[in-house]
Design an enzyme around this catalytic site. Structure first.
Site, PDB file in Angstrom:
ATOM      1  N   HIS A 178      20.798   8.253  30.499  1.00 24.69           N
ATOM      2  CA  HIS A 178      21.339   6.854  30.469  1.00 24.69           C
ATOM      3  C   HIS A 178      22.524   6.827  31.521  1.00 24.69           C
ATOM      4  O   HIS A 178      22.554   5.852  32.594  1.00 24.69           O
ATOM      5  CB  HIS A 178      22.211   6.728  29.255  1.00 24.69           C
ATOM      6  N   ASP A 200      32.058   2.357  24.979  1.00 27.55           N
ATOM      7  CA  ASP A 200      32.391   0.885  24.226  1.00 27.55           C
ATOM      8  C   ASP A 200      33.314   1.102  23.031  1.00 27.55           C
ATOM      9  O   ASP A 200      33.819   0.441  22.293  1.00 27.55           O
ATOM     10  CB  ASP A 200      30.942   0.595  23.496  1.00 27.55           C
ATOM     11  N   ASP A 201      33.678   2.531  22.940  1.00 24.27           N
ATOM     12  CA  ASP A 201      34.827   2.685  21.927  1.00 24.27           C
ATOM     13  C   ASP A 201      36.227   2.955  22.467  1.00 24.27           C
ATOM     14  O   ASP A 201      37.035   3.264  21.794  1.00 24.27           O
ATOM     15  CB  ASP A 201      34.514   3.945  21.216  1.00 24.27           C
ATOM     16  N   ASP A 279      29.367  16.054  31.277  1.00 23.44           N
ATOM     17  CA  ASP A 279      30.696  16.028  31.631  1.00 23.44           C
ATOM     18  C   ASP A 279      31.037  17.508  31.802  1.00 23.44           C
ATOM     19  O   ASP A 279      31.765  17.803  32.741  1.00 23.44           O
ATOM     20  CB  ASP A 279      31.472  15.424  30.541  1.00 23.44           C
TER      21      ASP A 279
END
Length: 449
Positions: A178, A200-201, A279
């Site tokens: 993504h 989004d969090d 990451d």
């Protein structure tokens, strides 16, 4: 010719005429000794005139001095304004919001972004969705032309190759895919020169956009920087200086959770982008190449309650992530000279504060030191000689004790700082025993998360 000079010449001319007049008057009056009083009166008038003109000249000289000083001051201010203006990033910086299946989370996050965004043209918002969740799509569409919505084939339909031993980590492989698709949209399809990446969090601070736009020039001018992050991994309220909202640091640790990078960095990483765990892949020394990030004392992002429902299944959420304090004061970073964050400046500043100003104490003595009100405003350093020693001392300070590729969270040159009860504390590597970051450093299971 200056005004004072002109006035002085006129004064001399008047004085000469007056003298001739007086001399002539005296010649006439000496013929009559009865006019002595008139002679004295003329002399007194001349004396008063001289004093009056002298005061006028002094006042005019003072005015000229003030005008010159004011012009000089305005020139200096103008130079400073031009210098600072050159540091303000002029190009648009899009905010790329990653979403999947949490409709209420993306709604709340985007609402915050729009509320604090100073300009839609300067900070276009792009929401990218991976999952086929109609509720998420519908929530984003409600924002109309305030945001751009993009969608690609969902990860669960993309036939991603996942090693059999990593089936439980499938979400991390979908996320990596993504990221690559969405970042190519920003940098390749849209041609932007930088991006702010959020999820989004995340909650955001009122000065979120000021922070990123004002630090963008550092990314451009400093080859040793490759990101600006909004996150402080040790940003719990009891571990930070709540009066230092404008304080920023350099860090060797890549934190993510609201971060900015340039197109130059993406074009370097895109051809070798990993299929999973992007990451941790970025934290590997082979990718980091000793580059650093800018991070704040007080986080500019925080974790909303939706975070415990993410891909990590709430790992660290209750113990750490949920407790990170989000800055609630607006700081105009555009009015602050951030050149202290450039490599040589920051190294010099850190050496002064850590090795010269801070008092060296044992970790046991720090406990009593921070309890004394007389010590508020002071700073101390505690040395560590290995990963186990670091873990134990970090635990006593209630900061995160883990490592990524051997780098402690928030570390700069091995130094990790926190702030407890008015005392600045530095955990510092003993360079006779810890020469550099060791990728083999890990946390034994007995120490917990």
């Amino acid at each position: 010719m200056h005004a004072v000079t002109k006035i002085f010449i006129i004064f001399i001319f008047v004085f000469i005429l007056w003298t001739l007049y007086v001399e002539n008057d005296i010649t006439n009056r000496t013929r009559n000794t009865d006019n002595i009083d008139d002679l004295l009166e003329s002399a007194n008038r001349l004396e008063r005139l001289l004093k009056f003109e002298a005061k006028k000249i002094a006042a005019l000289a003072e005015d000229v001095h003030k005008i010159r000083a004011n012009r000089k001051g305005k020139h200096v201010i103008m130079e400073e304004m031009v210098s600072q203006d050159l540091k303000q990033w002029k190009d648009p910086i899009p905010v790329l919001v990653f979403s999947c299946n949490r409709a209420m989370a993306v709604r709340d996050h985007v609402e915050k972004l729009i509320r604090y965004r100073p300009s839609q043209e300067k900070f276009p918002i792009i929401v990218t969705q991976d999952c086929d969740n109609e509720n998420v799509k519908n929530e984003v569409k409600k924002f109309g032309d305030k945001v751009e919505y993009i969608k690609h084939l969902a990860g669960d339909k993309a036939n991603i190759t996942i090693p059999p031993s990593h089936r439980q980590y499938t979400a991390y492989y979908r996320i990596a895919r993504h990221y690559k698709l969405a970042l190519n949209h920003v940098f390749v399809d849209k041609g932007y020169s930088s991006v702010i990446i959020t999820e989004d969090d995340l909650d955001i601070s009122p000065d979120f956009f000021s922070y990123f736009s004002s630090t963008r020039y550092l990314l451009e001018n400093d080859e040793k920087l490759w990101c600006v992050t909004a996150w402080n991994d040790n940003g719990k309220q009891e571990n930070i200086d709540m009066t230092a909202a404008s304080t920023l640091y350099r860090s060797d640790f890549f934190a993510g959770l609201g971060w900015m990078m340039s197109s130059k960095t993406w074009h370097e990483l895109e051809p070798i982008w990993p299929v999973g765990f992007w990451d941790d892949w970025m934290r590997d020394p082979a990718r980091r190449k000793d580059r650093q990030c800018i991070r704040p004392e007080i986080s500019r992002t925080g974790m909303m309650s939706y975070g415990k429902e993410g891909a990590s299944k709430g790992q660290f959420f209750s113990k750490h992530l949920a407790k990170i304090k989000v800055n609630d004061k607006y700081i105009n970073f555009g009015k602050i000279d951030l050149d202290y964050l450039l490599p040589a400046n920051f190294a010099k500043k850190t050496n002064l504060e850590v090795m010269k100003e801070a008092v060296e104490l044992s970790i046991d003595n720090v406990a009593s030191f921070v309890l004394s009100s007389e010590n508020k405003g002071k700073s101390v350093r505690v040395m560590y000689d290995g990963n186990i020693d670091y873990i134990r001392k970090a635990d006593k300070l209630h900061i995160m004790h883990d490592f990524k590729a051997g780098v402690p969270r928030t570390a700069y040159d091995g130094i990790v700082t926190c702030f407890i009860n008015g005392i600045r504390i530095y955990l510092v590597p003993d360079r006779t025993k810890v020469s550099a970051y060791n990728p083999d450093w890990s946390v034994p299971p007995s120490f917990g998360e």
